[in-house]
Design an enzyme around this catalytic site. Structure first.
Site, PDB file in Angstrom:
ATOM      1  N   ASP A  26       0.874  -1.179   0.000  1.00 47.74           N
ATOM      2  CA  ASP A  26       0.000   0.000   0.000  1.00 47.74           C
ATOM      3  C   ASP A  26       0.911   1.229   0.000  1.00 47.74           C
ATOM      4  O   ASP A  26       1.586   1.514   0.991  1.00 47.74           O
ATOM      5  CB  ASP A  26      -0.894  -0.037   1.250  1.00 47.74           C
ATOM      6  CG  ASP A  26      -1.799   1.187   1.329  1.00 47.74           C
ATOM      7  OD1 ASP A  26      -1.702   2.062   0.435  1.00 47.74           O
ATOM      8  OD2 ASP A  26      -2.575   1.266   2.290  1.00 47.74           O
ATOM      9  N   ALA A  50      -2.283   5.744  -9.535  1.00 47.78           N
ATOM     10  CA  ALA A  50      -2.878   7.084  -9.446  1.00 47.78           C
ATOM     11  C   ALA A  50      -4.370   6.959  -9.176  1.00 47.78           C
ATOM     12  O   ALA A  50      -4.961   5.903  -9.391  1.00 47.78           O
ATOM     13  CB  ALA A  50      -2.659   7.858 -10.742  1.00 47.78           C
ATOM     14  N   THR A  52      -7.326   8.153 -10.864  1.00 39.86           N
ATOM     15  CA  THR A  52      -7.535   8.714 -12.210  1.00 39.86           C
ATOM     16  C   THR A  52      -9.008   8.984 -12.539  1.00 39.86           C
ATOM     17  O   THR A  52      -9.313   9.355 -13.669  1.00 39.86           O
ATOM     18  CB  THR A  52      -6.942   7.778 -13.283  1.00 39.86           C
ATOM     19  OG1 THR A  52      -7.501   6.474 -13.098  1.00 39.86           O
ATOM     20  CG2 THR A  52      -5.438   7.705 -13.204  1.00 39.86           C
ATOM     21  N   THR A  91       0.293  14.761 -15.766  1.00 39.05           N
ATOM     22  CA  THR A  91      -0.805  14.921 -16.718  1.00 39.05           C
ATOM     23  C   THR A  91      -0.889  16.311 -17.345  1.00 39.05           C
ATOM     24  O   THR A  91      -0.463  17.305 -16.733  1.00 39.05           O
ATOM     25  CB  THR A  91      -2.135  14.620 -15.977  1.00 39.05           C
ATOM     26  OG1 THR A  91      -3.240  14.951 -16.819  1.00 39.05           O
ATOM     27  CG2 THR A  91      -2.273  15.452 -14.712  1.00 39.05           C
ATOM     28  N   TYR A 115      -8.562  16.702  -9.805  1.00 41.96           N
ATOM     29  CA  TYR A 115      -7.552  15.748 -10.291  1.00 41.96           C
ATOM     30  C   TYR A 115      -6.268  16.485 -10.681  1.00 41.96           C
ATOM     31  O   TYR A 115      -5.170  16.110 -10.263  1.00 41.96           O
ATOM     32  CB  TYR A 115      -8.127  14.974 -11.480  1.00 41.96           C
ATOM     33  CG  TYR A 115      -7.124  14.132 -12.226  1.00 41.96           C
ATOM     34  CD1 TYR A 115      -6.626  12.942 -11.689  1.00 41.96           C
ATOM     35  CD2 TYR A 115      -6.658  14.505 -13.494  1.00 41.96           C
ATOM     36  CE1 TYR A 115      -5.703  12.170 -12.381  1.00 41.96           C
ATOM     37  CE2 TYR A 115      -5.744  13.737 -14.191  1.00 41.96           C
ATOM     38  CZ  TYR A 115      -5.276  12.566 -13.631  1.00 41.96           C
ATOM     39  OH  TYR A 115      -4.363  11.805 -14.321  1.00 41.96           O
ATOM     40  N   LYS A 119      -2.568  16.120  -8.958  1.00 39.15           N
ATOM     41  CA  LYS A 119      -1.419  15.666  -9.752  1.00 39.15           C
ATOM     42  C   LYS A 119      -0.285  16.697  -9.708  1.00 39.15           C
ATOM     43  O   LYS A 119       0.893  16.337  -9.661  1.00 39.15           O
ATOM     44  CB  LYS A 119      -1.844  15.392 -11.202  1.00 39.15           C
ATOM     45  CG  LYS A 119      -2.752  14.187 -11.391  1.00 39.15           C
ATOM     46  CD  LYS A 119      -2.095  12.856 -11.042  1.00 39.15           C
ATOM     47  CE  LYS A 119      -1.028  12.445 -12.015  1.00 39.15           C
ATOM     48  NZ  LYS A 119      -0.461  11.099 -11.676  1.00 39.15           N
ATOM     49  N   TRP A 140      -4.133  11.951 -22.507  1.00 34.65           N
ATOM     50  CA  TRP A 140      -5.091  11.083 -23.210  1.00 34.65           C
ATOM     51  C   TRP A 140      -4.557   9.648 -23.334  1.00 34.65           C
ATOM     52  O   TRP A 140      -4.510   9.073 -24.424  1.00 34.65           O
ATOM     53  CB  TRP A 140      -5.410  11.635 -24.603  1.00 34.65           C
ATOM     54  CG  TRP A 140      -6.014  12.998 -24.654  1.00 34.65           C
ATOM     55  CD1 TRP A 140      -5.973  13.991 -23.714  1.00 34.65           C
ATOM     56  CD2 TRP A 140      -6.762  13.553 -25.754  1.00 34.65           C
ATOM     57  NE1 TRP A 140      -6.643  15.102 -24.157  1.00 34.65           N
ATOM     58  CE2 TRP A 140      -7.129  14.870 -25.404  1.00 34.65           C
ATOM     59  CE3 TRP A 140      -7.146  13.064 -27.003  1.00 34.65           C
ATOM     60  CZ2 TRP A 140      -7.868  15.693 -26.252  1.00 34.65           C
ATOM     61  CZ3 TRP A 140      -7.868  13.887 -27.848  1.00 34.65           C
ATOM     62  CH2 TRP A 140      -8.236  15.176 -27.473  1.00 34.65           C
TER      63      TRP A 140
HETATM   64  N1  LIG Z   1      -5.538   7.911 -18.206  1.00 34.05           N
HETATM   65  C1  LIG Z   1      -5.188   9.066 -18.765  1.00 34.05           C
HETATM   66  O1  LIG Z   1      -5.801   9.559 -19.718  1.00 34.05           O
HETATM   67  C2  LIG Z   1      -3.985   9.798 -18.243  1.00 34.05           C
HETATM   68  C3  LIG Z   1      -3.623  11.005 -18.848  1.00 34.05           C
HETATM   69  C4  LIG Z   1      -2.497  11.689 -18.381  1.00 34.05           C
HETATM   70  C5  LIG Z   1      -1.757  11.155 -17.328  1.00 34.05           C
HETATM   71  N2  LIG Z   1      -2.163   9.988 -16.738  1.00 34.05           N
HETATM   72  C6  LIG Z   1      -1.352   9.473 -15.630  1.00 34.05           C
HETATM   73  O2  LIG Z   1      -0.721   8.299 -16.087  1.00 34.05           O
HETATM   74  C7  LIG Z   1      -0.531   7.396 -14.987  1.00 34.05           C
HETATM   75  C8  LIG Z   1      -1.083   6.040 -15.328  1.00 34.05           C
HETATM   76  O3  LIG Z   1      -2.481   6.186 -15.567  1.00 34.05           O
HETATM   77  P1  LIG Z   1      -3.412   4.962 -15.959  1.00 34.05           P
HETATM   78  O4  LIG Z   1      -4.383   5.450 -16.966  1.00 34.05           O
HETATM   79  O5  LIG Z   1      -2.594   3.753 -16.261  1.00 34.05           O
HETATM   80  O6  LIG Z   1      -4.180   4.764 -14.589  1.00 34.05           O
HETATM   81  P2  LIG Z   1      -5.178   3.594 -14.135  1.00 34.05           P
HETATM   82  O7  LIG Z   1      -5.479   2.686 -15.269  1.00 34.05           O
HETATM   83  O8  LIG Z   1      -6.304   4.264 -13.418  1.00 34.05           O
HETATM   84  O9  LIG Z   1      -4.296   2.800 -13.121  1.00 34.05           O
HETATM   85  C9  LIG Z   1      -3.918   3.351 -11.883  1.00 34.05           C
HETATM   86  C10 LIG Z   1      -3.555   2.209 -10.975  1.00 34.05           C
HETATM   87  O10 LIG Z   1      -3.221   2.723  -9.694  1.00 34.05           O
HETATM   88  C11 LIG Z   1      -3.630   1.748  -8.760  1.00 34.05           C
HETATM   89  N3  LIG Z   1      -3.732   2.288  -7.408  1.00 34.05           N
HETATM   90  C12 LIG Z   1      -4.607   3.197  -6.930  1.00 34.05           C
HETATM   91  N4  LIG Z   1      -4.402   3.386  -5.632  1.00 34.05           N
HETATM   92  C13 LIG Z   1      -3.369   2.595  -5.258  1.00 34.05           C
HETATM   93  C14 LIG Z   1      -2.688   2.338  -4.023  1.00 34.05           C
HETATM   94  N5  LIG Z   1      -3.010   2.951  -2.872  1.00 34.05           N
HETATM   95  N6  LIG Z   1      -1.678   1.451  -4.007  1.00 34.05           N
HETATM   96  C15 LIG Z   1      -1.324   0.817  -5.142  1.00 34.05           C
HETATM   97  N7  LIG Z   1      -1.934   1.010  -6.330  1.00 34.05           N
HETATM   98  C16 LIG Z   1      -2.948   1.871  -6.384  1.00 34.05           C
HETATM   99  C17 LIG Z   1      -4.962   1.318  -9.298  1.00 34.05           C
HETATM  100  O11 LIG Z   1      -5.338   0.097  -8.729  1.00 34.05           O
HETATM  101  P3  LIG Z   1      -6.904  -0.344  -8.715  1.00 34.05           P
HETATM  102  O12 LIG Z   1      -7.287  -0.548 -10.136  1.00 34.05           O
HETATM  103  O13 LIG Z   1      -6.859  -1.584  -7.901  1.00 34.05           O
HETATM  104  O14 LIG Z   1      -7.625   0.798  -8.080  1.00 34.05           O
HETATM  105  C18 LIG Z   1      -4.674   1.184 -10.780  1.00 34.05           C
HETATM  106  O15 LIG Z   1      -4.199  -0.106 -11.107  1.00 34.05           O
HETATM  107  C19 LIG Z   1      -1.185   8.088 -13.779  1.00 34.05           C
HETATM  108  O16 LIG Z   1      -0.205   8.775 -13.063  1.00 34.05           O
HETATM  109  C20 LIG Z   1      -2.146   9.077 -14.409  1.00 34.05           C
HETATM  110  O17 LIG Z   1      -2.403  10.165 -13.556  1.00 34.05           O
HETATM  111  C21 LIG Z   1      -3.243   9.306 -17.182  1.00 34.05           C
END
Ligand SMILES: NC(=O)c1ccc[n+]([C@@H]2O[C@H](COP(=O)([O-])OP(=O)(O)OC[C@H]3O[C@@H](n4cnc5c(N)ncnc54)[C@H](OP(=O)(O)O)[C@@H]3O)[C@@H](O)[C@H]2O)c1
Length: 278
Positions: A26, A50, A52, A91, A115, A119, A140
């Site tokens: 955690d 994150a 998200t 982001t 959000y 971030k 994105w």
């Molecule tokens: N998605 C976008 O469009 C986007 C755009 C720009 C930047 N980003 C950034 O890119 C990065 C990756 O994003 P993503 O889209 O791959 O995110 P995601 O699919 O939402 O995955 C985030 C992961 O974090 C895990 N998590 C949350 N709380 C946690 C905790 N306390 N301990 C351990 N794990 C935990 C989640 O687990 P659970 O599934 O079990 O909750 C999930 O597997 C993030 O930093 C995000 O802010 C994303």
């Protein structure tokens, strides 16, 4: 993002990868993170975790802050304690989206959503607490895993005859696999730098969500009409930046990486999804 790194790992036989999820570690627990890092001794920590859920964060900013900022502080401190490089993903939502030219790393931030604020606080934590830090702002993000725009469009596109998608928000879709590869290629070189560095990374090119959706449907061979609409006709709790194209000159000048064009990567991802029937 984490899953795409896992898939790419076999292309990096010189690296040893350790994956954790909340069950093993955690990241909001400072003692557990410190103990885990001390025993496993990673040379680099890639934080893919994150909060998200952009709209939910408007009502749960403290929950988002815990994962997007407090946990980043904890990881950065523990990484510094063992001399590890802290790699963190941020982001385009740190910007207000009012620019007319692609955002540079030196441009002023002005997040418009909970959000985005959390971030941005995460970025500050890396700067303050990591000895060696690498922050990559992206936009994105989609992949062959989890819930994302590509998979949502493919799902709704097969269920409905018509989808309405906003065309007045522009940015660049980013394939998590491309970002994962860039991170893994950069890590050995980033050790040579000290302090924390900030870079923008998205795929090349510019699109609206409407353009993105049209291409997903076309590459998937799905029979569905995509209609352009305005943001005001699709209200959501969290405001989105109207313009969030990222300028990637700095990362391209610093590291020997090539960045794929956005639609080529969408095609690659859909090919994988169709092949695996995911
Ligand atoms: N998605 C976008 O469009 C986007 C755009 C720009 C930047 N980003 C950034 O890119 C990065 C990756 O994003 P993503 O889209 O791959 O995110 P995601 O699919 O939402 O995955 C985030 C992961 O974090 C895990 N998590 C949350 N709380 C946690 C905790 N306390 N301990 C351990 N794990 C935990 C989640 O687990 P659970 O599934 O079990 O909750 C999930 O597997 C993030 O930093 C995000 O802010 C994303």
């Amino acid at each position: 993002m984490g899953n795409e790194i896992r898939v790419l790992a076999e292309d990096y036989p010189d690296f040893e990868f350790i994956y954790t999820d909340i069950e093993e570690l955690d990241i909001t627990n400072p003692l557990k993170v410190a103990a885990y890092f001390t025993s496993s001794k990673p040379q680099a920590v890639i934080n893919c975790a994150a909060y998200t859920a952009v709209d939910k964060a408007e009502l749960n900013e403290s929950s988002a802050y815990l994962i997007n900022a407090t946990a980043v502080e904890i990881l950065s401190k523990s990484a510094a304690a063992i001399g590890a490089l802290m790699v963190h993903i941020s982001t385009d939502y740190v910007f207000d989206g009012k620019s007319y030219r692609p955002y540079c790393e030196s441009d002023a931030t002005n997040p418009q959503s909970a959000y985005g604020r959390t971030k941005l606080a995460g970025e500050a934590a890396v700067r303050q607490y990591a000895d060696k830090g690498l922050i990559l702002r992206t936009s994105w993000l989609y992949s062959a895993f989890g819930n994302n725009f590509v998979k949502t469009m493919m799902k709704y596109g097969t269920e409905r005859d018509e989808l309405k998608v906003v065309f007045d928000q522009v940015g660049t879709p980013t394939y998590a696999r491309d970002l994962a590869k860039a991170i893994l290629d950069i890590i050995p070189l980033a050790f040579q730098h000290s302090g924390t560095e900030l870079y923008h990374y998205s795929n090349e090119g510019v699109a609206s969500w409407y353009d993105f959706a049209r291409l997903v449907i076309a590459f998937s061979g799905i029979d569905c009409q995509i209609k352009p609409i305005l943001t005001k006709d699709y209200p959501l709790p969290a405001p989105r930046p109207y313009f969030s194209v990222l300028n990637k000159s700095k990362i391209k000048e610093t590291y020997p990486i090539s960045i794929p064009y956005w639609s080529d990567s969408v095609e690659h991802c859909i090919h994988r999804l169709v092949k695996s029937n995911r």
